[in-house]
Motif scaffolding. Structure first.
Motif, PDB file in Angstrom:
ATOM      1  N   ASP A  42      37.595  42.538  47.000  1.00  0.00           N
ATOM      2  CA  ASP A  42      36.289  42.142  46.487  1.00  0.00           C
ATOM      3  C   ASP A  42      36.414  42.083  44.965  1.00  0.00           C
ATOM      4  N   CYS A  43      36.475  40.864  44.450  1.00  0.00           N
ATOM      5  CA  CYS A  43      36.713  40.634  43.017  1.00  0.00           C
ATOM      6  C   CYS A  43      35.455  40.134  42.323  1.00  0.00           C
ATOM      7  N   ALA A  44      34.292  40.525  42.826  1.00  0.00           N
ATOM      8  CA  ALA A  44      33.030  40.040  42.250  1.00  0.00           C
ATOM      9  C   ALA A  44      32.900  40.366  40.767  1.00  0.00           C
ATOM     10  N   HIS A  45      33.566  41.450  40.316  1.00  0.00           N
ATOM     11  CA  HIS A  45      33.515  41.848  38.908  1.00  0.00           C
ATOM     12  C   HIS A  45      34.775  41.456  38.132  1.00  0.00           C
ATOM     13  N   MET A  46      35.673  40.709  38.738  1.00  0.00           N
ATOM     14  CA  MET A  46      37.017  40.649  38.161  1.00  0.00           C
ATOM     15  C   MET A  46      37.547  39.229  37.988  1.00  0.00           C
ATOM     16  N   GLN A  47      36.680  38.261  37.697  1.00  0.00           N
ATOM     17  CA  GLN A  47      37.147  36.894  37.474  1.00  0.00           C
ATOM     18  C   GLN A  47      38.182  36.867  36.360  1.00  0.00           C
ATOM     19  N   GLY A  48      39.313  36.251  36.645  1.00  0.00           N
ATOM     20  CA  GLY A  48      40.353  36.083  35.640  1.00  0.00           C
ATOM     21  C   GLY A  48      41.287  37.265  35.479  1.00  0.00           C
ATOM     22  N   GLY A  49      41.027  38.377  36.159  1.00  0.00           N
ATOM     23  CA  GLY A  49      41.850  39.564  35.997  1.00  0.00           C
ATOM     24  C   GLY A  49      43.260  39.381  36.552  1.00  0.00           C
ATOM     25  N   LYS A  50      44.218  40.071  35.939  1.00  0.00           N
ATOM     26  CA  LYS A  50      45.621  40.000  36.369  1.00  0.00           C
ATOM     27  C   LYS A  50      46.144  41.408  36.615  1.00  0.00           C
ATOM     28  N   TRP A  51      46.761  41.596  37.756  1.00  0.00           N
ATOM     29  CA  TRP A  51      47.432  42.855  38.096  1.00  0.00           C
ATOM     30  C   TRP A  51      48.933  42.587  38.091  1.00  0.00           C
ATOM     31  N   ALA A  52      49.653  43.292  37.233  1.00  0.00           N
ATOM     32  CA  ALA A  52      51.101  43.102  37.102  1.00  0.00           C
ATOM     33  C   ALA A  52      51.440  41.624  36.886  1.00  0.00           C
ATOM     34  N   GLY A  53      50.605  40.930  36.113  1.00  0.00           N
ATOM     35  CA  GLY A  53      50.846  39.539  35.768  1.00  0.00           C
ATOM     36  C   GLY A  53      50.421  38.537  36.806  1.00  0.00           C
ATOM     37  N   ARG A  54      49.867  38.994  37.915  1.00  0.00           N
ATOM     38  CA  ARG A  54      49.464  38.097  39.001  1.00  0.00           C
ATOM     39  C   ARG A  54      47.969  38.233  39.230  1.00  0.00           C
ATOM     40  N   GLY A  55      47.326  37.119  39.514  1.00  0.00           N
ATOM     41  CA  GLY A  55      45.876  37.100  39.625  1.00  0.00           C
ATOM     42  C   GLY A  55      45.340  37.985  40.722  1.00  0.00           C
ATOM     43  N   VAL A  56      44.263  38.714  40.409  1.00  0.00           N
ATOM     44  CA  VAL A  56      43.572  39.441  41.464  1.00  0.00           C
ATOM     45  C   VAL A  56      43.018  38.422  42.453  1.00  0.00           C
ATOM     46  N   GLY A 112      40.899  37.093  48.902  1.00  0.00           N
ATOM     47  CA  GLY A 112      40.174  37.573  47.732  1.00  0.00           C
ATOM     48  C   GLY A 112      38.805  36.934  47.694  1.00  0.00           C
ATOM     49  N   SER A 113      37.780  37.723  47.426  1.00  0.00           N
ATOM     50  CA  SER A 113      36.400  37.237  47.416  1.00  0.00           C
ATOM     51  C   SER A 113      35.809  37.426  46.024  1.00  0.00           C
ATOM     52  N   PHE A 114      35.201  36.359  45.476  1.00  0.00           N
ATOM     53  CA  PHE A 114      34.625  36.386  44.137  1.00  0.00           C
ATOM     54  C   PHE A 114      33.159  35.959  44.178  1.00  0.00           C
ATOM     55  N   SER A 115      32.388  36.481  43.249  1.00  0.00           N
ATOM     56  CA  SER A 115      30.990  36.079  43.069  1.00  0.00           C
ATOM     57  C   SER A 115      30.821  35.424  41.704  1.00  0.00           C
ATOM     58  N   PHE A 116      29.918  34.427  41.652  1.00  0.00           N
ATOM     59  CA  PHE A 116      29.592  33.766  40.390  1.00  0.00           C
ATOM     60  C   PHE A 116      28.096  33.854  40.097  1.00  0.00           C
ATOM     61  N   GLN A 117      27.482  34.919  40.567  1.00  0.00           N
ATOM     62  CA  GLN A 117      26.063  35.160  40.308  1.00  0.00           C
ATOM     63  C   GLN A 117      25.828  35.218  38.801  1.00  0.00           C
ATOM     64  N   GLN A 118      24.597  35.054  38.379  1.00  0.00           N
ATOM     65  CA  GLN A 118      24.292  34.782  36.973  1.00  0.00           C
ATOM     66  C   GLN A 118      24.830  35.837  36.005  1.00  0.00           C
ATOM     67  N   SER A 119      24.944  37.084  36.416  1.00  0.00           N
ATOM     68  CA  SER A 119      25.370  38.130  35.492  1.00  0.00           C
ATOM     69  C   SER A 119      26.884  38.260  35.370  1.00  0.00           C
ATOM     70  N   LYS A 120      27.645  37.487  36.147  1.00  0.00           N
ATOM     71  CA  LYS A 120      29.100  37.657  36.179  1.00  0.00           C
ATOM     72  C   LYS A 120      29.783  36.972  34.987  1.00  0.00           C
ATOM     73  N   THR A 121      31.072  37.290  34.804  1.00  0.00           N
ATOM     74  CA  THR A 121      31.828  36.747  33.677  1.00  0.00           C
ATOM     75  C   THR A 121      31.979  35.235  33.778  1.00  0.00           C
ATOM     76  N   LEU A 122      32.207  34.716  34.965  1.00  0.00           N
ATOM     77  CA  LEU A 122      32.050  33.284  35.238  1.00  0.00           C
ATOM     78  C   LEU A 122      30.770  33.149  36.040  1.00  0.00           C
ATOM     79  N   SER A 123      29.836  32.367  35.532  1.00  0.00           N
ATOM     80  CA  SER A 123      28.487  32.380  36.089  1.00  0.00           C
ATOM     81  C   SER A 123      27.966  30.976  36.332  1.00  0.00           C
ATOM     82  N   SER A 124      27.391  30.787  37.519  1.00  0.00           N
ATOM     83  CA  SER A 124      26.717  29.521  37.819  1.00  0.00           C
ATOM     84  C   SER A 124      25.366  29.767  38.473  1.00  0.00           C
ATOM     85  N   GLY A 125      24.770  30.913  38.203  1.00  0.00           N
ATOM     86  CA  GLY A 125      23.503  31.272  38.833  1.00  0.00           C
ATOM     87  C   GLY A 125      23.746  31.942  40.155  1.00  0.00           C
ATOM     88  N   GLU A 126      24.319  31.204  41.091  1.00  0.00           N
ATOM     89  CA  GLU A 126      24.817  31.712  42.368  1.00  0.00           C
ATOM     90  C   GLU A 126      26.121  30.980  42.664  1.00  0.00           C
TER      91      GLU A 126
END
Length: 428
Positions: free
Chosen positions: A184-198, A205-219
């Protein structure tokens, strides 16, 4: 003269002492600090949205959606991206694609937004809440392994606020027990673990783009995976049974018997907004990490507050919030409301965490619909509620001087710990 008054007088006589603003001193910031506006807007994105509007290609796996999903997957080192309406249905679709359902248990951290657990409930399985590490506030691998039962089918590891779950340790637990692993990467857009994308370490891998997130589109949300078969199943689940290469109104072989599909589509408008933001995500996270380092440096010689630990192998840490923990001496005797008052008086208003899911006002499932491992999760129930102070991620996009001011505010409050503890006793 009271003990508190004596202590105040003694402190005032010290050359190293700054009187707290809440007790009559001058604040570190004369005017209250405010974060940058969020979400960001720009004319380039506005022009692209106008072009999209005129194109009439707004939905049903449009070219703009495909372009963003492919780019986002590539940025996180995954083979497939399946774009959806939000980060809850992405979790639900991932679980359903891996055939998690009634009778199954899914391990989730107690400290997360409740959607992590609700997605488990939506597919008919039982969430099992496990405590988090006191350093990263992410799922504790040892506690997760201890919670495994014959019914356990999956683990959802959440990268939370400004910390990453120990992906290698969690992956070893999942492999030993034959469990599916969802990030669950809802808080982790763009993050890298050991040089590889979360999002590319687990099965999905599941990501959210709700308005408050680092990458945001409202929902909005997206699933990433390197598994071709899972990618097809997830796409069909979100796209009413259609495969990715099929045209509207011209379905091919269909989704197969038993794969329940939904309309969980997002629109091309969201994809355009996100694609423009994706271009600058690495630089944004570098700025965020630099600000964090400045704040931490201001506290390097001041006991009391500490910054939430990054992931053990975080090479590019993502952020939803910057969390400060007051879980060590000399601040342990200072109640949270007193610390909040002191910080606000110096010019900085802060928030907290979600707290454990099963105590959240909106989590209204009956007690027999979930299980709390070991009966309680002390870090999530106590430390994460009473000793955590959070700043939303836009605060990390301030200039260096503002970052130093933030650090100085936390340092000044910590240096007044004894006085604040006495003040709390006087108010009680």
């Amino acid at each position: 003269m009271t003990v508190f008054e004596n202590l105040t007088k003694e402190c005032a006589m010290s050359s190293n002492f700054e009187t707290l603003a809440m007790l009559g001193g001058s604040p570190v910031s004369p005017a209250p600090l405010v974060p940058p506006n969020w979400p960001p807007v720009d004319e380039t994105t506005a022009d692209r949205l106008r072009d999209l509007y005129l194109s009439r290609q707004w939905s049903f796996h449009s070219p703009a959606e495909r372009a963003f999903a492919d780019a986002y997957a590539a940025h996180h080192d995954a083979s497939h991206g399946i774009f959806m309406a939000n980060g809850t249905v992405t979790l639900e679709s991932a679980l359903a694609a891996m055939k998690v359902g009634p009778g199954d248990e899914v391990i989730v951290p107690a400290l997360t937004w409740m959607a992590t657990a609700m997605a488990v409930h939506y597919v008919g399985a039982t969430p099992v809440f496990v405590d988090v590490e006191p350093t990263t506030l992410c799922l504790d691998p040892a506690a997760a392994e201890a919670a495994v039962t014959p019914r356990t089918s999956a683990i959802i590891a959440v990268h939370l606020y400004g910390g990453m779950t120990d992906l290698e340790a969690i992956a070893r637990v999942a492999k030993r027990h034959g469990l599916a692993l969802i990030e669950d990467c809802a808080h982790m857009q763009g993050g890298k673990w050991a040089g590889r994308g979360v999002g590319s370490w687990g099965d999905v891998g599941s990501f959210s783009f709700q308005q408050s997130k680092t990458l945001s589109s409202g929902e909005g949300g997206i699933c990433l995976t390197n598994d071709d078969r899972l990618a097809e199943r997830i796409f069909r689940i979100k796209h009413i049974g259609y495969a990715a290469d099929e045209q509207q109104g011209v379905p091919g072989v269909g989704p197969g018997v038993g794969l329940v599909c939904h309309n969980y589509r997002a629109t091309a408008f969201q994809a355009v907004i996100l694609h423009e933001q994706l271009h600058g995500i690495d630089n944004r996270l570098k700025r965020y990490n630099a600000t964090r380092d400045i704040i931490e440096a201001e506290l390097s010689n001041v006991p009391g507050f500490r910054v939430q630990s990054r992931g053990r192998q975080a090479t590019l840490q993502g952020y939803y919030n910057l969390l400060m923990l007051a879980d060590q001496e000399p601040l342990l005797d200072v109640p949270r409301p007193i610390l909040l008052e002191a910080l606000a008086a110096e010019g900085l208003r802060v928030g907290g965490t979600y707290g454990p899911v099963y105590r959240h006002a909106l989590y209204n499932l009956p007690i027999n619909a979930y299980r709390v491992a070991e009966g309680r999760c002390p870090v999530s129930e106590e430390t994460a509620v009473d000793r955590v102070f959070g700043l939303s991620h836009p605060w990390l996009d301030v200039d260096a001087e503002t970052a130093r001011t933030i650090g100085r505010i936390f340092a000044k409050v910590a240096l007044n710990a004894e006085l604040l503890a006495s003040h709390a006793v006087q108010k009680a």
